[in-house]
Design a protein around this motif. Structure first.
Motif: not given
Length: 133
Positions: A90-103
């Motif tokens: 779950q932490d990994d998925a959240e990290r990826q989603s935040r990175q996608l949003m940031a990008d």
């Protein structure tokens, strides 16, 4: 250049126009972005790789793998390791989603970062500023 005031009641016309442009860009991205977010899965492991989990961005567990060796663990330890693997996924998925949003939106989000709560608050204030009393 003047300092940005977070209270829409104090915004000048150019502030409203700039924020409306940001909101339009964000809304335009949201359709494609939502599809991209829905495709993200995070992975997590525990018990030296003997317990693995896959989770979606919303926290839903998509898959769990428990090796035969992990099944030899006592039930309490296995449950702890399973919980740990799921949390990591779950932490990994959240990290990826935040990175996608940031990008995608980093320069449009408040303070240039993907703070989703702050973004939702700011967007809500912006939309309320266009409502008629």
């Amino acid at each position: 250049m003047h300092k940005f005031d977070a209270d829409p009641a104090n915004w000048r016309e150019e502030d409203l126009e700039r924020e409306a442009e940001k909101a339009a860009k964000i809304l335009a991205w949201m359709d494609d972005g939502q599809r991209e977010l829905d495709e993200i899965t995070g992975t997590g492991e525990a018990a030296n790789g003997q317990v693995k989990a896959v989770a979606a961005v919303d926290g839903t567990v998509r898959d769990i793998v428990i090796t035969p060796r992990a099944m030899r663990l006592d039930s309490r330890t296995l449950a702890e390791q399973l919980t740990l693997a799921v949390g990591r996924a779950q932490d990994d998925a959240e990290r990826q989603s935040r990175q996608l949003m940031a990008d995608a939106l980093g320069d449009l989000l408040p303070d240039g970062g993907p703070d989703l709560r702050a973004f939702e608050e700011q967007l809500g204030r912006l939309l309320r500023s266009f409502e008629r009393p």
